[in-house]
Scaffold this motif. Structure first.
Motif, short mmCIF file in Angstrom:
data_model
loop_
_atom_site.label_atom_id
_atom_site.label_comp_id
_atom_site.label_asym_id
_atom_site.label_seq_id
_atom_site.Cartn_x
_atom_site.Cartn_y
_atom_site.Cartn_z
N ALA A 85 152.31 63.89 17.35
CA ALA A 85 151.57 64.79 16.56
C ALA A 85 151.52 64.13 15.07
O ALA A 85 152.09 63.04 14.80
CB ALA A 85 152.08 66.18 16.48
N ALA A 86 150.96 64.94 14.09
CA ALA A 86 151.18 64.46 12.68
C ALA A 86 152.33 63.88 12.13
O ALA A 86 153.40 64.71 12.44
CB ALA A 86 150.40 65.24 11.78
N LEU A 87 152.44 62.58 11.41
CA LEU A 87 153.71 62.07 10.94
C LEU A 87 153.98 62.69 9.55
O LEU A 87 152.72 63.02 8.84
CB LEU A 87 153.54 60.69 10.90
CG LEU A 87 153.50 60.07 12.09
CD1 LEU A 87 153.02 58.31 12.17
CD2 LEU A 87 154.68 60.16 13.21
N SER A 136 134.98 48.97 10.32
CA SER A 136 135.74 49.92 9.36
C SER A 136 137.14 50.09 10.08
O SER A 136 137.38 49.53 11.36
CB SER A 136 135.11 51.21 9.40
OG SER A 136 134.96 51.68 11.04
N SER A 137 138.26 50.52 9.33
CA SER A 137 139.32 51.14 10.08
C SER A 137 140.02 52.17 9.22
O SER A 137 139.71 52.39 8.33
CB SER A 137 140.19 49.70 9.78
OG SER A 137 140.58 49.26 8.64
N PHE A 138 140.80 52.94 9.90
CA PHE A 138 141.60 54.01 9.28
C PHE A 138 142.95 53.93 9.94
O PHE A 138 142.91 53.70 11.33
CB PHE A 138 140.85 55.17 9.08
CG PHE A 138 140.61 55.94 10.63
CD1 PHE A 138 139.39 55.46 11.17
CD2 PHE A 138 141.24 56.94 11.17
CE1 PHE A 138 138.83 56.02 12.30
CE2 PHE A 138 140.92 57.45 12.15
CZ PHE A 138 139.65 57.13 13.04
N THR A 139 143.71 54.74 9.37
CA THR A 139 144.88 55.21 10.31
C THR A 139 144.89 56.83 10.43
O THR A 139 144.70 57.45 9.51
CB THR A 139 146.45 54.70 9.23
OG1 THR A 139 146.37 53.16 9.21
CG2 THR A 139 147.54 55.10 10.22
N ASP A 140 145.29 57.26 11.70
CA ASP A 140 145.10 58.55 11.86
C ASP A 140 146.57 59.35 11.65
O ASP A 140 147.40 58.79 11.19
CB ASP A 140 144.64 58.85 13.23
CG ASP A 140 145.72 58.54 14.52
OD1 ASP A 140 146.68 58.32 14.06
OD2 ASP A 140 145.27 58.52 15.55
N GLU A 141 146.52 60.65 11.76
CA GLU A 141 147.65 61.45 11.21
C GLU A 141 148.88 60.93 12.12
O GLU A 141 150.13 61.44 11.90
CB GLU A 141 147.17 62.80 11.36
CG GLU A 141 147.38 63.47 12.58
CD GLU A 141 146.09 63.26 13.66
OE1 GLU A 141 145.16 62.50 12.86
OE2 GLU A 141 145.79 63.91 14.50
N GLY A 142 148.50 60.35 13.21
CA GLY A 142 149.78 60.09 14.16
C GLY A 142 150.19 58.58 14.04
O GLY A 142 151.19 58.25 14.96
#
Lengths: 220, 789
Positions: B27-29, B71-77
């Protein structure tokens, strides 16, 4: 050979009429005697086999055409078949040029610096046919591109194939009437090519009706 | 095994096999951990690019091929998601891309459509980019000026993605129409092409936003995609003036007046507003804002639009429905602007608070809305423009018309449109949203679902955390008050609207996306709230009669958000299907909750409840479908000019024929037949008819009307399973002798490549030219009607 076949066919007819049909076995093959004359006609093609009769359409030697099509009715017990080479019940002999002579579409509204490679393997061509109700074969082969020259038509132009339907129970020697219901060819002069339509193009080039002679078909 | 699975396995074999198996994402860090991982994103992107370069040969890439990070991104996990596109000689290969996931421990996985391998395409396009723009403009047919300079990109185009659509600027309606098709048969697998993006917003043409693919050698239009996200004229919602007093973030301008310009939301300028010159007022294209369309006192649009500004005070609106044409910027018109701003802002905040997303597109790009429209969008409609990255909202037709519709600026309508900014953030990444693609239904359902979640989130109590969606049920409706007689769409049983469908069927793609959205809307609703086991209940599914328990709004929304942002990546070809959606949701559920979790099982059941895939217990249903058909064989080439390529059967009109159908997963493969089909319920398919008489055995006496006809086959073994297919009826009697036969080809022969003015062959199609499409159509119809053994 032809005269003997005719003779046997006549005997078979006589035998049937006399109530001696049981003396003949079930038919498995077709016999065909070419029609006489030098006009449009269906003739036996050398590619015929014992099981499959192949007929070729031949035109007059002094006539150039751009394609031909006809509707042919066969009696019950005779089956029209497709060719593996074309997937259709008609096979080209290679006389007619079926593809697009110039791959550049002539009607585009802007100049085309390059065109697609030619020929195109999947390019659709006017070679088609079908079996309509009543055991009527309809087939046609036509040059679609107006810029392609017409072809001398006194040679085999296309082929069709027929077989006996073993399940039909035809007796050997039975005469089998073939009836041409309609035949049309595309004439030599269809007007000058132009991407801009003209009245000349509208008036010329319609399919021309003609009489197609067929020979004598019997079973054996 | 479906296409996506194959793609995934291929990618895994090529890339991930040497690496450790990827763990499920947690889950979200904590935010500081997320920030640390985010700081390392460039290095991870570089590593992936290095790895892929090293594996280029295994991926089928040659010396002229490269992969570029789009594109790139870092998710909440903590997972880094990288979207790479394939370049050949520096040009994008359309539809060839990879999505790479980099887990915290460095494990890699790849997803997305397969890379196009083995491209050999020397040189480049031979027509200039200006010639390509000119060709696209001819197709667009705009009479007024372009709204922006055309964007042009040199690409390699896989010709299997060809597809042209007709569209009418005047009505804003798009449709399949053969008359706009070019002679596309026989193209090489890959060709050089130009992508051209054209937009117009003017009185002569209305609004249009199109992406064209132009053949780099011939100038032919190979593909056209409508980038306006339209709602249908009958759909929409909003009583924004009913939302009551709200607090607004706005701007005080250089002259001391106020504007509906919220510079706290949006860090990158809006791409469309960037074309406007700075007027010195303090205006900027960066910052969420709302504009209005100008009219005279009679309600006629001037086709000008302006920012809501110049307000002497910071108080906006009178809380009443709009009636004040000619005074749009006054208090009455401001009410619509306030509603639009609230909707846009709430959607922005929802995605940011719940999912940690930076704005709608993930990059903080400024969205904007234009309200009070009658020209840029019809008065009773709304849409989202991918190119403008903004929404256009009609003024409504009520109360000036007693039976009219209200302005579609209520929260659910604005949130629906704004969610298109999440799924289709730019010209380089968008869902194809046109009839003919299942992807359209996935797109619209995603907007519907997150609109509902936005409403629930916005209505949370003060004690509810802002980063979660409350468990409270929503109203289960889209356009709750728009029609003033009932909602526009329903989640629990979408067919309640008389237009949508409750389950997937082969042919659902023919529907307008607002109605083919039904199965996904229902699946996501079931996932969140469950399905009843009681027949007759609105939440009862004939495909899952035992019902299911929901996993709650928050879990369902997180699964679907992850699915659409990390798995269900569009490749600009419209190829995403309901099967892809199910697989994406399962992958997302496995990430978040584990592959064997109750949540993953619920995903299986929710999709099974709308006839997509097996349920968790493994129940198998019969499948009825129209295979691509041509010349007696099931192939999918050659007829490529419209969106339903391969799914058609050609027949002569007025003849007795037998359509083809395939039934799988059932011992009894028989079907019953009927004319017409569900896609015709929605009224959006103007070109398809139901006619003739089709017997139970499939013997169809076709009508005499030429054109598209819908036919439906229903499984005898399982009557819940059916398929809708398309047949095109043509007149083969080109010599007018009242017989359709092969001798008619003589007329087709002599009229080939002549315009239809003087030849009879236009009876095959209503087409400007008789060309190879007519040839193939004729022969297809001949073989379909009268096959020879």
């Amino acid at each position: 050979m032809h005269s003997r076949s005719v003779h046997l066919a006549a005997l078979a007819s006589f035998a049937l009429a006399a109530g001696c049909a049981d003396s003949q076995g079930p038919a498995t093959r077709l016999n065909y005697v070419d029609p006489t004359g030098s006009g449009w006609r269906l003739v036996r093609d050398p590619s015929s086999t014992p099981e499959r009769l192949v007929l070729a359409i031949v035109g007059p030697v002094d006539l150039d055409t751009r394609g031909v099509g006809f509707n042919l009715r066969a009696p019950a017990g005779v089956r029209f078949r497709s060719f593996d080479s074309s997937g259709w019940p008609i096979e080209s002999t290679g006389v007619y040029e079926l593809g697009n002579q110039d791959p550049c579409p002539p009607t585009d509204p802007y100049p085309l610096p390059n065109c697609l490679p030619d020929p195109h393997p999947p390019e659709p061509v006017l070679l088609a046919g079908g079996l309509k109700p009543g055991n009527v074969l309809t087939v046609g082969i036509f040059q679609k591109d107006r810029r392609v020259s017409p072809k001398p038509s006194g040679v085999p132009l296309a082929r069709i194939a027929l077989e006996v339907d073993p399940a039909a129970g035809l007796r050997a020697g039975a005469p089998l009437p073939l009836e041409v219901l309609k035949a049309k060819y595309s004439p030599e002069d269809i007007g000058a090519f132009s991407p801009t339509p003209t009245q000349e193009q509208a008036e010329k080039g319609h399919g021309v009706l003609f009489t197609l002679a067929v020979g004598t078909l019997t079973t054996r | 095994m479906n296409r996506t699975t194959l793609r995934r396995l291929a990618a895994l074999a090529a890339l991930a096999a040497p690496l450790a198996a990827a763990p499920a994402s947690p889950a979200a860090l904590p935010r500081d951990v997320q920030a640390r991982i985010e700081a390392g994103r460039p290095a991870r992107v570089a590593r992936v690019e290095r790895d892929l370069r090293a594996r280029a040969a295994a991926l089928g890439l040659g010396a002229a091929d490269t992969l570029r990070t789009e594109s790139s991104f870092t998710d909440e996990g903590g997972r880094t998601v990288i979207h790479l596109v394939h370049l050949h000689q520096g040009a994008r290969v359309l539809g060839s891309q990879l999505v790479v996931h980099v887990e915290q421990d460095g494990a890699l996985r790849t997803f997305g459509h397969a890379l196009a391998a083995g491209i050999v395409l020397p040189g480049g396009p031979s027509i200039t980019r200006d010639a390509a723009v000119a060709a696209a403009q001819v197709r667009l047919g705009a009479r007024g000026p372009l709204a922006a300079e055309p964007a042009v990109e040199r690409i390699v185009f896989p010709t299997r993605f060809s597809g042209a659509r007709a569209f009418e600027l005047a009505s804003g309606r798009s449709s399949i129409h053969r008359g706009y098709a070019g002679p596309l048969a026989g193209l090489a697998p890959y060709v050089w092409a130009w992508r051209v993006h054209l937009q117009v917003h003017n009185a002569l043409d209305g609004a249009a936003d199109w992406s064209f693919v132009v053949h780099g050698d011939t100038g032919e239009i190979l593909r056209a995609d409508d980038l306006l996200r339209r709602a249908t004229p009958a759909v929409g919602t909003g009583l924004g003036w009913h939302r009551g007093p709200v607090s607004l973030d706005m701007s005080q301008m250089n002259d001391g007046t106020y504007a509906l310009l919220d510079t706290t939301r949006g860090t990158l300028p809006n791409p469309n507003l960037s074309y406007y010159a700075d007027d010195g007022s303090g205006w900027t294209p960066t910052g969420m804002q709302v504009w209005w369309e100008e009219h005279d006192a009679t309600g006629a649009s001037t086709w000008n639009s302006f920012l809501f500004q110049g307000n002497a005070s910071s108080a906006w609106g009178d809380g009443q429905p709009f009636t004040s044409f000619g005074a749009e910027s006054g208090p009455n018109g401001q009410s619509a602007g306030v509603d639009a701003m609230v909707g846009l802002r709430t959607t922005w905040d929802f995605f940011g608070s719940v999912f940690g997303r930076n704005g709608l597109d993930g990059n903080g790009t400024t969205p904007y809305a234009t309200a009070l429209c009658t020209g840029m969008v019809p008065a009773g409609d709304s849409w989202w423009s991918v190119g403008a990255f903004g929404g256009y909202f009609g003024v409504g037709t009520w109360p000036l018309l007693a039976d009219g519709v209200d302005a579609p600026t209520d929260l659910d309508m604005v949130a629906h449109e704004a969610t298109h900014g999440v799924t289709s953030p730019s010209w380089d990444r968008y869902f194809v949203d046109s009839p003919g693609y299942e992807e359209a239904g996935l797109d619209e359902a995603t907007s519907d679902f997150f609109s509902e979640m936005t409403e629930i989130w916005a209505a949370r109590s003060g004690s509810d955390p802002a980063n979660a969606i409350p468990a409270t049920p929503g109203d289960g409706q889209i356009g709750r008050t728009f029609l003033r007689t009932g909602p526009l769409r329903w989640f629990d049983r979408p067919s309640r609207d008389g237009r949508s469908v409750d389950g997937w069927f082969d042919g659902v793609k023919y529907m307008d996306g607002h109605f083919s959205s039904g199965p996904l809307n229902r699946a996501l609703h079931f996932l969140a709230r469950g399905a009843s086991a009681t027949a007759g209940d609105d939440t009862h599914s004939i495909y899952l009669p035992a019902g299911m328990a929901g996993i709650g709004n928050d879990s369902a929304a997180r699964i679907w958000y992850r699915a659409v942002t990390e798995y269900l990546v569009p490749d600009l070809t419209g190829g995403l299907t309901y099967d892809d959606a199910r697989e994406a949701a399962l992958s997302a559920a496995a990430d978040l909750f584990g592959a064997g979790s109750a949540e993953a099982a619920a995903v299986e059941d929710a999709f099974a409840a709308v006839n997509v895939g097996q349920d968790h217990a493994g129940t198998v249903h019969a499948k009825v479908w129209f295979k691509p058909w041509r010349n007696g064989d099931y192939i999918e080439i050659d007829h490529i000019y419209s969106d339903d390529a391969g799914k058609r059967q050609y027949f002569p009109r007025g003849e007795n024929v037998r359509p083809r159908i395939t039934v799988e997963n059932a011992a009894d493969t028989s079907v019953t037949w009927s004319v017409g089909g569900p896609s015709m319920w929605n009224g959006a398919d103007y070109y398809t008819m139901a006619g003739g008489r089709i017997e139970a055995d499939g013997s169809w006496t076709t009508p005499f009307q030429m054109g598209w006809h819908a036919i439906t086959a229903t499984s005898v073994a399982d009557p819940t399973q059916f398929a809708e297919g398309r047949a095109f009826l043509v007149n083969l009697d080109m010599d007018s002798d009242l017989e359709q036969d092969a001798t008619d080809m003589a007329e087709l022969s002599y009229s080939w490549y002549l315009s239809n003015g003087l030849n009879p062959s236009h009876s095959v199609f209503i087409a400007p030219w008789v060309d190879d499409q007519d040839v193939s159509t004729f022969v297809d119809a001949m073989k379909a009607a009268w096959p020879v053994p």
